[in-house]
Design a protein around this motif. Structure first.
Motif, PDB file in Angstrom:
ATOM      1  N   GLU A 231      40.860  51.640  68.687  1.00  0.00           N
ATOM      2  CA  GLU A 231      40.092  50.701  69.495  1.00  0.00           C
ATOM      3  C   GLU A 231      38.811  51.339  70.023  1.00  0.00           C
ATOM      4  O   GLU A 231      38.835  52.492  70.475  1.00  0.00           O
ATOM      5  CB  GLU A 231      40.944  50.198  70.654  1.00  0.00           C
ATOM      6  N   GLU A 232      37.765  50.582  69.959  1.00  0.00           N
ATOM      7  CA  GLU A 232      36.421  50.983  70.399  1.00  0.00           C
ATOM      8  C   GLU A 232      35.808  52.122  69.600  1.00  0.00           C
ATOM      9  O   GLU A 232      34.766  52.644  69.944  1.00  0.00           O
ATOM     10  CB  GLU A 232      36.417  51.318  71.891  1.00  0.00           C
ATOM     11  N   GLU A 233      36.482  52.548  68.528  1.00  0.00           N
ATOM     12  CA  GLU A 233      35.893  53.593  67.665  1.00  0.00           C
ATOM     13  C   GLU A 233      35.619  53.080  66.264  1.00  0.00           C
ATOM     14  O   GLU A 233      34.672  53.504  65.607  1.00  0.00           O
ATOM     15  CB  GLU A 233      36.818  54.809  67.606  1.00  0.00           C
ATOM     16  N   GLY A 234      36.482  52.170  65.774  1.00  0.00           N
ATOM     17  CA  GLY A 234      36.243  51.610  64.457  1.00  0.00           C
ATOM     18  C   GLY A 234      37.473  51.579  63.574  1.00  0.00           C
ATOM     19  O   GLY A 234      38.563  51.992  63.989  1.00  0.00           O
ATOM     20  N   SER A 235      37.264  51.091  62.358  1.00  0.00           N
ATOM     21  CA  SER A 235      38.383  50.909  61.428  1.00  0.00           C
ATOM     22  C   SER A 235      38.004  51.451  60.054  1.00  0.00           C
ATOM     23  O   SER A 235      36.827  51.468  59.684  1.00  0.00           O
ATOM     24  CB  SER A 235      38.710  49.427  61.265  1.00  0.00           C
ATOM     25  N   ILE A 236      39.030  51.881  59.324  1.00  0.00           N
ATOM     26  CA  ILE A 236      38.819  52.275  57.927  1.00  0.00           C
ATOM     27  C   ILE A 236      39.829  51.522  57.068  1.00  0.00           C
ATOM     28  O   ILE A 236      41.040  51.680  57.238  1.00  0.00           O
ATOM     29  CB  ILE A 236      39.020  53.800  57.717  1.00  0.00           C
ATOM     30  N   PHE A 237      39.317  50.672  56.186  1.00  0.00           N
ATOM     31  CA  PHE A 237      40.185  49.999  55.221  1.00  0.00           C
ATOM     32  C   PHE A 237      40.116  50.795  53.922  1.00  0.00           C
ATOM     33  O   PHE A 237      39.025  51.100  53.440  1.00  0.00           O
ATOM     34  CB  PHE A 237      39.729  48.557  55.006  1.00  0.00           C
ATOM     35  N   GLU A 238      41.290  51.137  53.403  1.00  0.00           N
ATOM     36  CA  GLU A 238      41.333  51.980  52.196  1.00  0.00           C
ATOM     37  C   GLU A 238      42.078  51.256  51.080  1.00  0.00           C
ATOM     38  O   GLU A 238      43.215  50.830  51.254  1.00  0.00           O
ATOM     39  CB  GLU A 238      42.034  53.306  52.528  1.00  0.00           C
ATOM     40  N   ILE A 239      41.388  51.110  49.954  1.00  0.00           N
ATOM     41  CA  ILE A 239      42.000  50.442  48.793  1.00  0.00           C
ATOM     42  C   ILE A 239      42.137  51.451  47.672  1.00  0.00           C
ATOM     43  O   ILE A 239      41.211  52.218  47.409  1.00  0.00           O
ATOM     44  CB  ILE A 239      41.098  49.280  48.308  1.00  0.00           C
ATOM     45  N   GLU A 240      43.278  51.441  47.020  1.00  0.00           N
ATOM     46  CA  GLU A 240      43.430  52.283  45.833  1.00  0.00           C
ATOM     47  C   GLU A 240      43.772  51.375  44.658  1.00  0.00           C
ATOM     48  O   GLU A 240      44.746  50.618  44.702  1.00  0.00           O
ATOM     49  CB  GLU A 240      44.518  53.339  46.046  1.00  0.00           C
ATOM     50  N   LEU A 241      42.932  51.412  43.618  1.00  0.00           N
ATOM     51  CA  LEU A 241      43.187  50.615  42.413  1.00  0.00           C
ATOM     52  C   LEU A 241      43.493  51.563  41.258  1.00  0.00           C
ATOM     53  O   LEU A 241      42.834  52.601  41.117  1.00  0.00           O
ATOM     54  CB  LEU A 241      41.968  49.767  42.040  1.00  0.00           C
ATOM     55  N   PRO A 242      44.452  51.224  40.415  1.00  0.00           N
ATOM     56  CA  PRO A 242      44.765  52.104  39.286  1.00  0.00           C
ATOM     57  C   PRO A 242      43.619  52.135  38.277  1.00  0.00           C
ATOM     58  O   PRO A 242      42.990  51.104  38.025  1.00  0.00           O
ATOM     59  CB  PRO A 242      46.020  51.478  38.674  1.00  0.00           C
ATOM     60  N   ALA A 243      43.356  53.312  37.716  1.00  0.00           N
ATOM     61  CA  ALA A 243      42.265  53.434  36.727  1.00  0.00           C
ATOM     62  C   ALA A 243      42.825  53.164  35.332  1.00  0.00           C
ATOM     63  O   ALA A 243      42.826  54.038  34.470  1.00  0.00           O
ATOM     64  CB  ALA A 243      41.634  54.819  36.811  1.00  0.00           C
ATOM     65  N   ASP A 244      43.296  51.942  35.135  1.00  0.00           N
ATOM     66  CA  ASP A 244      43.840  51.569  33.820  1.00  0.00           C
ATOM     67  C   ASP A 244      42.749  50.932  32.973  1.00  0.00           C
ATOM     68  O   ASP A 244      41.729  50.481  33.490  1.00  0.00           O
ATOM     69  CB  ASP A 244      44.971  50.536  33.991  1.00  0.00           C
ATOM     70  N   ILE A 245      43.002  50.887  31.686  1.00  0.00           N
ATOM     71  CA  ILE A 245      42.107  50.171  30.771  1.00  0.00           C
ATOM     72  C   ILE A 245      42.960  49.105  30.099  1.00  0.00           C
ATOM     73  O   ILE A 245      44.080  49.393  29.665  1.00  0.00           O
ATOM     74  CB  ILE A 245      41.540  51.139  29.689  1.00  0.00           C
ATOM     75  N   CYS A 246      42.441  47.868  30.049  1.00  0.00           N
ATOM     76  CA  CYS A 246      43.270  46.857  29.386  1.00  0.00           C
ATOM     77  C   CYS A 246      42.972  46.845  27.897  1.00  0.00           C
ATOM     78  O   CYS A 246      41.840  47.105  27.469  1.00  0.00           O
ATOM     79  CB  CYS A 246      43.110  45.475  30.024  1.00  0.00           C
ATOM     80  N   SER A 247      44.008  46.564  27.105  1.00  0.00           N
ATOM     81  CA  SER A 247      43.867  46.677  25.646  1.00  0.00           C
ATOM     82  C   SER A 247      42.882  45.652  25.099  1.00  0.00           C
ATOM     83  O   SER A 247      42.026  45.964  24.289  1.00  0.00           O
ATOM     84  CB  SER A 247      45.229  46.524  24.978  1.00  0.00           C
ATOM     85  N   GLU A 248      43.017  44.436  25.562  1.00  0.00           N
ATOM     86  CA  GLU A 248      42.104  43.407  25.066  1.00  0.00           C
ATOM     87  C   GLU A 248      41.058  43.125  26.116  1.00  0.00           C
ATOM     88  O   GLU A 248      41.288  42.401  27.069  1.00  0.00           O
ATOM     89  CB  GLU A 248      42.883  42.127  24.784  1.00  0.00           C
ATOM     90  N   SER A 249      39.913  43.709  25.931  1.00  0.00           N
ATOM     91  CA  SER A 249      38.870  43.497  26.919  1.00  0.00           C
ATOM     92  C   SER A 249      38.187  42.154  26.664  1.00  0.00           C
ATOM     93  O   SER A 249      37.677  41.902  25.582  1.00  0.00           O
ATOM     94  CB  SER A 249      37.857  44.627  26.827  1.00  0.00           C
ATOM     95  N   ILE A 250      38.246  41.302  27.658  1.00  0.00           N
ATOM     96  CA  ILE A 250      37.595  40.005  27.507  1.00  0.00           C
ATOM     97  C   ILE A 250      36.141  40.197  27.939  1.00  0.00           C
ATOM     98  O   ILE A 250      35.880  40.530  29.088  1.00  0.00           O
ATOM     99  CB  ILE A 250      38.252  38.947  28.409  1.00  0.00           C
ATOM    100  N   THR A 251      35.236  40.024  27.013  1.00  0.00           N
ATOM    101  CA  THR A 251      33.840  40.203  27.384  1.00  0.00           C
ATOM    102  C   THR A 251      33.296  38.877  27.878  1.00  0.00           C
ATOM    103  O   THR A 251      33.196  37.914  27.119  1.00  0.00           O
ATOM    104  CB  THR A 251      33.014  40.701  26.184  1.00  0.00           C
ATOM    105  N   LYS A 252      33.010  38.836  29.153  1.00  0.00           N
ATOM    106  CA  LYS A 252      32.498  37.591  29.729  1.00  0.00           C
ATOM    107  C   LYS A 252      31.006  37.705  29.913  1.00  0.00           C
ATOM    108  O   LYS A 252      30.503  38.758  30.255  1.00  0.00           O
ATOM    109  CB  LYS A 252      33.142  37.380  31.094  1.00  0.00           C
ATOM    110  N   ILE A 253      30.307  36.636  29.679  1.00  0.00           N
ATOM    111  CA  ILE A 253      28.874  36.657  29.934  1.00  0.00           C
ATOM    112  C   ILE A 253      28.666  36.193  31.372  1.00  0.00           C
ATOM    113  O   ILE A 253      29.028  35.060  31.708  1.00  0.00           O
ATOM    114  CB  ILE A 253      28.112  35.708  28.978  1.00  0.00           C
TER     115      ILE A 253
END
Ligand code: ADP
Length: 288
Positions: A231-253
């Motif tokens: 309180e009165e100092e601040g917040s840290i939100f931390e997200i961790e996402l896996p560094a995976d690669i998907c086999s079928e990359s859908i290329t969206k424009i």
């Protein structure tokens, strides 16, 4: 049975608080739109096209636009939270450079933050990290965390977004120097309709579902989110996402990606800032 891991034990029909929250949330922008419409009508009836009345027109139209964005944001959030509850929320994974997406969002939001006297910085240990992620949902996650960071920080404070690429994951930190979150509320902060300040005189608008959506979108991508705060100092939100690669990359424009992000910022930040919309002013002037 929901397949979604983010199943909430929340029942819409029995939640009086939910109905009360929503009614208040919807009523404010709606009243603002009706008020601006009334003033516009009065001005038009006067039939005096002076510079002052033209400026008033622009002001009232701006108010109608901004409050419409607020309504759009609230409705989008409700659609999302009900989709999540019903297990209808789908992932759209693409292999892409997540660092450049984060950078782009921070760059665009920095202007809004600056308008509130807040500095927003981005730092990272790499320029590129290709992983499979849902672009749209990741944008929503970041925009929501950043809008909260701005909403709960005072003028003169700093917000920092840090992206740390590791071998098997990517860490994204959103750090603010805002009001912080009381210790006893930290555990429930990601629950839907959780608001630290529930009083009718609370200083900030909000429905308390943004973080529940953020958590669901992170977990749908097999990631994890946590928060530390003082309180009165601040917040840290931390997200961790896996560094995976998907086999079928859908290329969206993504045509005109920058304009797309600006539109999302206008909606996501509509309850904390009047984002000017020069296009609308231009159209208005031509229409006269
Ligand atoms: P809201 O629309 O009310 O902001 P959220 O789900 O995004 O809903 O946030 C829930 C509550 O968590 C907020 O009402 C606020 O009390 C608290 N909160 C979220 N982010 C922050 C932050 N960065 N600093 C302080 N309080 C925060």
């Amino acid at each position: 049975m929901f397949e979604n891991p983010n199943e909430f034990t929340w029942n819409i029909s029995s939640n009086i608080e939910f109905i009360s929250n929503i009614s208040h949330e919807l009523r404010t922008p709606l009243n603002n739109i009706l008020g601006a419409q009334k003033l516009l009508t009065l001005n038009v009836r006067k039939d005096s096209y002076t510079l002052k009345s033209q400026n008033d027109f622009i002001k009232y139209l701006g108010s109608i636009r901004n409050n419409s964005y607020r309504l759009q944001r609230i409705i989008n959030n409700f659609i999302d939270i009900t989709d999540i509850q019903l297990g209808l929320s789908k992932l759209n994974l693409v292999n892409d450079n997540i660092i450049s997406i984060i950078k782009k969002i921070v760059k665009n939001v920095a202007f809004v933050a600056l308008g509130k006297g807040i500095d927003l910085f981005f730092c990272t240990n790499v320029d590129q990290k290709i992983i499979a992620f849902d672009k749209e949902k990741t944008e929503r996650i970041l925009l929501n965390l950043l809008s909260n960071a701005i909403k709960y920080s005072e003028r003169g404070k700093t917000i920092e977004v840090v992206a740390i690429a590791k071998e098997e994951s990517i860490l994204i930190l959103v750090k603010d120097q805002g009001i912080g979150i009381p210790k006893q509320k930290l555990e429930s902060i990601f629950e839907p309709f959780m608001q630290v300040d529930k009083s009718f005189i609370r200083s900030q608008e909000g429905s308390g579902i943004g973080l529940a959506i953020v958590k669901s979108f992170v977990e749908l991508q097999k990631g994890h989110i946590s928060v530390t705060s003082k309180e009165e100092e601040g917040s840290i939100f931390e997200i961790e996402l896996p560094a995976d690669i998907c086999s079928e990359s859908i290329t969206k424009i993504f045509d005109d990606e920058e304009a797309n992000i600006m539109q999302k910022i206008k909606i996501e930040f509509s309850d904390i800032s009047e984002v000017s919309d020069d296009d609308d002013v231009y159209t208005f002037q031509l229409a006269r």
